[in-house]
Design an enzyme around this catalytic site. Structure first.
Site, short mmCIF file in Angstrom:
data_model
loop_
_atom_site.label_atom_id
_atom_site.label_comp_id
_atom_site.label_asym_id
_atom_site.label_seq_id
_atom_site.Cartn_x
_atom_site.Cartn_y
_atom_site.Cartn_z
N GLY A 431 0.31 -11.87 -4.83
CA GLY A 431 1.32 -12.98 -4.66
C GLY A 431 1.00 -13.94 -3.57
O GLY A 431 0.09 -13.66 -2.75
N GLY A 436 1.88 -17.62 3.20
CA GLY A 436 0.62 -16.87 3.07
C GLY A 436 0.35 -16.25 1.89
O GLY A 436 0.97 -16.57 0.83
N THR A 437 -0.79 -15.58 1.57
CA THR A 437 -1.11 -14.76 0.41
C THR A 437 -1.14 -13.26 0.66
O THR A 437 -1.49 -12.77 1.74
CB THR A 437 -2.62 -14.96 0.09
OG1 THR A 437 -2.83 -16.76 -0.11
CG2 THR A 437 -3.18 -14.52 -1.32
N LYS A 452 -0.35 -9.05 4.29
CA LYS A 452 -0.20 -10.66 4.09
C LYS A 452 -0.94 -11.36 4.85
O LYS A 452 -1.34 -11.04 6.15
CB LYS A 452 1.32 -10.85 4.40
CG LYS A 452 1.81 -12.15 4.53
CD LYS A 452 3.19 -12.06 4.68
CE LYS A 452 3.73 -13.64 4.62
NZ LYS A 452 5.27 -13.60 4.94
N ASP A 549 16.40 -17.06 3.64
CA ASP A 549 15.44 -17.27 2.72
C ASP A 549 15.73 -16.08 1.54
O ASP A 549 14.77 -15.75 0.91
CB ASP A 549 14.26 -17.41 2.76
CG ASP A 549 13.39 -18.17 1.80
OD1 ASP A 549 12.14 -17.93 1.70
OD2 ASP A 549 13.93 -18.73 0.96
#
Length: 749
Positions: A431, A436-437, A452, A549
C-alpha cells in the site's frame, strides 16, 4: 478542434512550441534511420510519427497508438489522437505526447453582466496527464478556478485563487496569486474538467481584465505577462503534455507471463511512475527508437570529444568506447585516470616503482583496521542522529507525559526490519498513502507484520509519526489495527503493525468480484463495528481522539471480515474541556466535513460526517463510483441525498442489499446516514448514538431475518434502536445541503 481560434492566436502558440522543439527537430533531420515501421507514414504535416504510433492499420502497436492524420480539412495536415478531437503536436519515444487542449474562460461586460463562459474537459482512455511537465494555471484579478476529475479510480479536485485591484500590482514573469496563480497536477489523472468563476463579475477591474481564464499547460511553455489579463480572449487552446506507456502490466509481469514485449534490439524495459504499464529505452551507449527491430543504434563516442574522456586515442566499441596510449607511453589514456605518461628507462625507475608498491601495500594494510573502526563509529553516530531527527526525544516526552504504557511496544533494529522486508523489495509493497509506503514483512519469530515507512524526512512528517505512535499507544481495542513497535534509527521513521490479511473495505465494496461475497448482514456488522470503535475513541479513551480521516480505504478487514480502523496519522488528541480545535484542514475530499472545511473547527461531529459517507458506500457499493454527475449530484453524499429525496433509493442500492435486506431496515439505515450528513455539526447525532442505533438494527436483522414481504414489529424496532427518533422527514437533510461544498469521492491516503 481549433476552428474557433483565430489564425493569429494559433500561429503564436505553434511558434512557441516550435521554438522549444527546434533543436530536437534539427537533430532528427540529420538522422537517416526511419522512426516508423518499414513502409509506414513517418510524418503528418509538421508532426513526426514514431512507432509504436502510426497512421494506418499495421503501422501502430495497438489501437491506443493510432494517429488520425486529417489532410482533408487542413493544409498542412494535422494529427489527432486515436481518431478523437485531441490534436497532437509532438511525439517522443521517451514517453511524451504534446497535445493542444482548450482553456476555460468566464467573461463579463463593463456593467458586470456575463458575456461568455465555458468549462472544457479532457477524457483519456489510456494515457495520463503528465504531473512533471504540466501546471494548472488561472489568470485574472477576480478569479477562482478548479480542476476536478479522476485520479486512477478515485475523485480528484484542486484549484487556486487570483486577485488584484490594479494592474500596477501585477508583476510580469511571476505567477504567485496576484493576477496569476498556479498549482501542480496529481499523478494518475486520466480525466479532468476545468471551471473558472468570478467573485465580483470583474467590476472594478474590467478596464484591464474583463475575463478569468484557467488551463493546463506545459510548464516550460508558460511565462506569465500582465498583458495576458486582456490579450487571451482570442486564445482558446494551450499546449500540454501526456505520459504514454505500453499496456497495463509491469516489465516483471510481462516477462513472467511470457507476454509480447514491445522492446526491441539493444533496449531494455522500465516501469512508469505515472500509469500502469511500461516503456522501452535504448541501452547505455545506444540511441534511436527502442520499439523497432534494430532501432537502437550504437553511439560513436569517439566522434564527439564531449562524449568521451580519452586523453589521446579513442576506439569505439558496441555500446561503449576504450581509451589507449600511443607507443612509448603507458597509462589508461583517460583524462579522469592516469592519462598517458612517457616510458623512461634505467634502474632508478625500477627502484622507485618497487619502493612505491611496497609503501602502498604497507599503507593499505595499516589503514584497513582504522577504516573499519571509523566506519563502525560513524554508523553508530548516524543511528543516534536519526533517532534525534526522527523525534525520538519528542516521542519519549509525549509518552511519559501521558497516562499510558508502552511495555508491549518493541523497539526494532534497522537490520531486523530490512531482513523482514528483503531490504524493502518493491514486491513487498502492499500500500501507498499520503504519509508513507506500507511493506509486508516476516519477523524472525515467524510473525507476519505490516511496516509503514515515511516517504520523506521533514518536520511535518515527523509530527505525523510522533502523533500516530502517541495515539495508538493509548488504544487497546479489537477493531483498531494494533501497533507492535517502531524503529527510530533509520533515515525515515518506521512503524510496525499487525498484518491484516483481507485488504481494505474500499476494495470489497467497489471490486465486483469481492463485493458479491459481502452479504448485507456483513456490511451492517462492519458499519456497527466501525461506529463502535469511533465511539470508543471519542468517549472512552483517556483523552478523546478524533480520527479526522475516516474513509473506506482506512478500514481494513481480517479473514472473517472484522473491521480494523487504521491510519491515525491525521488524528488529534482533544482535551476533555475543549469543544473544538482550530487546525489546518486535513482529510480526504468526498469525506470531509463541510463545516470543518469552512471553519477549521475540529469536533467529533467531523468523524460522524465522514462515517456517514462510508455508510452510504456500504449501501450503494459499486454504484458509488459510476453515478451520473448532474448539477445537484457532484459527490457521493449529495448523490445519495438527492436520490433519497426523490424516493429512488432502491435504484442506487447494491444488488445484495436490495436482494437480502428488508426495505424498511434499509430505509432506517439511510435515514441514519442522512442525519450524519447534515451540514451543521450540531444537528448530527453523536457517533455513540449512531453506534447504538446500528447495533440495534444489526441485532434485529440477526434475530428477525424477515423476507422482503414480511412486516417487522415497529414497536420492537424502536425498542432495539433505543429511540423512535429515526422517523424524520425525508427532506430534512437534503435541504440542509444546499450550500454544501462540492467535493469528490476519494480513496487516497
Amino acid at each position: 478542434m481549433n476552428s474557433a481560434m483565430g489564425d493569429e492566436a494559433r500561429a503564436w502558440l505553434l511558434a512557441l512550441v516550435g521554438m522549444l522543439l527546434a533543436g530536437a527537430a534539427s537533430a532528427a533531420a540529420e538522422e537517416s534511420t526511419s522512426i516508423a515501421k518499414p513502409g509506414c507514414q513517418e510524418r503528418c504535416g509538421n508532426v513526426s510519427i514514431p512507432y509504436p504510433f502510426g497512421t494506418t492499420e499495421g503501422c501502430y502497436f495497438n489501437d491506443d497508438f493510432y494517429i488520425s492524420c486529417n489532410s482533408t480539412h487542413y493544409d498542412p495536415p494535422r494529427a489527432f489522437l486515436t481518431g478523437s478531437t485531441i490534436e497532437v503536436i509532438n511525439i517522443t519515444v521517451q514517453g511524451k505526447l504534446r497535445i493542444m487542449q482548450f482553456i476555460a474562460h468566464d467573461c463579463y461586460n463593463r456593467s458586470g453582466a456575463p458575456v461568455s463562459s465555458n468549462t472544457p474537459f479532457l477524457t483519456l482512455s489510456k494515457f495520463r496527464i503528465s504531473d512533471t511537465d504540466n501546471k494548472f494555471v488561472a489568470i485574472g484579478c477576480d478569479t477562482e478556478a478548479t480542476i476536478q476529475g479522476i485520479q486512477d479510480v478515485q475523485g480528484y479536485i484542486s484549484g487556486c485563487i487570483s486577485k488584484c485591484d490594479s494592474i500596477d500590482y501585477v508583476d510580469n514573469h511571476t505567477c504567485s496569486g496576484i493576477g496569476c496563480c498556479q498549482t501542480s497536477i496529481a499523478k494518475g489523472v486520466s480525466y479532468f474538467e476545468l471551471s473558472v468563476g468570478s467573485y465580483n463579475n470583474h467590476r472594478g477591474v474590467w478596464d484591464f481584465n474583463p475575463c478569468s481564464y484557467a488551463f493546463v499547460i506545459e510548464e516550460k511553455m508558460f511565462n506569465f505577462s500582465s498583458s495576458y489579463l486582456r490579450d487571451l480572449q482570442d486564445v482558446t487552446v494551450m499546449p500540454m503534455v501526456l505520459d504514454w506507456f505500453i499496456g497495463n502490466e509491469t516489465c516483471e509481469t510481462v516477462k513472467a507471463k511470457g507476454m509480447r514485449d514491445a522492446c526491441q534490439g539493444d533496449s531494455t524495459c522500465y516501469n512508469v511512475d505515472n500509469g500502469s504499464g511500461y516503456r522501452c529505452k535504448c541501452l547505455d551507449g545506444y540511441e534511436g527508437n527502442p520499439y523497432l527491430p534494430n532501432g537502437c543504434r550504437d553511439i560513436d563516442e569517439c566522434k564527439d570529444p564531449n562524449l568521451n574522456n580519452c586523453e589521446r586515442m579513442c576506439r569505439n566499441t558496441k555500446g561503449n568506447y576504450t581509451c589507449f596510449c600511443p607507443k612509448g607511453y603507458h597509462g589508461d589514456g583517460r583524462t579522469d585516470g592516469t592519462d598517458c605518461v612517457a616510458i623512461q628507462s634505467g634502474s632508478l625507475v625500477i627502484q622507485l616503482t618497487v619502493g612505491l608498491g611496497v609503501g602502498i601495500t604497507a599503507l593499505l594494510a595499516g589503514s584497513t583496521w582504522s577504516f573499519w573502526a571509523f566506519k563502525r563509529w560513524k554508523l553508530i553516530k548516524l543511528k543516534h542522529k536519526f533517532f534525534r531527527q526522527n523525534g525520538g526525544l519528542m516521542l519519549q516526552q509525549e509518552l511519559s507525559r501521558r497516562d499510558t504504557s508502552t511495555e508491549t511496544a518493541k523497539i526494532f533494529s534497522a537490520e531486523e526490519l530490512e531482513k523482514a522486508t528483503n531490504n524493502y523489495d518493491e514486491s513487498r509493497i502492499i500500500g501507498r498513502g499520503g504519509y508513507g509506503t506500507v511493506y509486508k514483512g516476516t519477523l524472525s519469530d515467524g510473525r507476519i507484520v505490516a511496516i509503514k515507512k515515511s516517504q520523506i524526512v521533514d518536520e511535518s512528517q515527523i509530527d505525523q509519526f510522533i502523533n500516530e505512535v502517541v495515539v495508538l499507544s493509548q488504544i487497546n481495542h479489537r477493531n483498531v489495527v494494533k501497533l507492535l513497535g517502531c524503529c527510530l534509527e533509520t533515515e525515515v521513521p518506521l512503524l510496525v503493525y499487525e498484518f491484516i490479511t483481507n485488504g481494505t473495505l474500499f476494495e470489497h465494496i467497489h471490486n465486483k468480484s469481492k463485493a458479491s461475497s459481502m452479504t448485507f448482514e456483513t456490511r451492517l456488522r462492519i458499519a456497527a463495528e466501525t461506529a463502535g470503535v469511533l465511539s470508543y475513541l471519542h468517549s472512552s479513551a483517556s483523552i478523546p481522539i478524533i480520527h479526522r480521516d475516516v474513509k473506506s480505504t482506512n478500514i481494513l478487514l481480517d479473514d472473517v471480515y472484522t473491521a480494523k480502523v487504521s491510519d491515525f496519522g491525521a488524528s488529534r488528541l482533544v482535551p476533555l474541556d475543549q469543544v473544538g480545535i482550530s487546525t489546518v484542514v486535513q482529510g480526504t475530499f468526498g469525506y470531509l466535513d463541510p463545516e470543518y472545511l469552512h471553519t477549521s473547527q475540529l469536533t467529533e461531529k467531523s468523524d460522524v460526517y465522514s462515517f456517514g459517507v462510508v455508510l452510504v458506500e456500504l449501501l450503494t457499493g459499486q454504484k458509488a463510483l459510476c453515478f451520473q454527475r448532474s448539477e445537484e449530484e457532484r459527490n457521493l453524499a449529495m448523490y445519495f441525498l438527492s436520490a433519497f429525496k426523490q424516493d429512488r433509493l432502491s435504484q442506487i442500492l447494491e444488488k445484495c442489499v436490495v436482494k437480502e435486506a428488508k426495505i424498511e431496515v434499509v430505509k432506517e439505515i439511510a435515514k441514519l446516514a442522512k442525519r450524519c450528513l447534515r451540514v451543521k455539526g450540531e444537528e448530527r447525532p453523536t457517533i455513540k448514538e449512531v453506534a447504538m442505533e446500528l447495533e440495534g438494527l444489526r441485532i434485529m436483522v440477526k434475530h428477525h431475518p424477515w423476507g422482503n414481504h414480511d412486516e417487522p414489529n415497529l414497536e420492537e424496532m424502536e425498542y432495539l434502536l433505543g429511540e423512535p427518533s429515526l422517523k424524520l422527514g425525508s427532506n430534512a437533510a437534503y435541504d440542509s445541503m444546499k450550500d454544501h461544498v462540492i467535493l469528490q469521492v476519494g480513496n487516497g491516503r
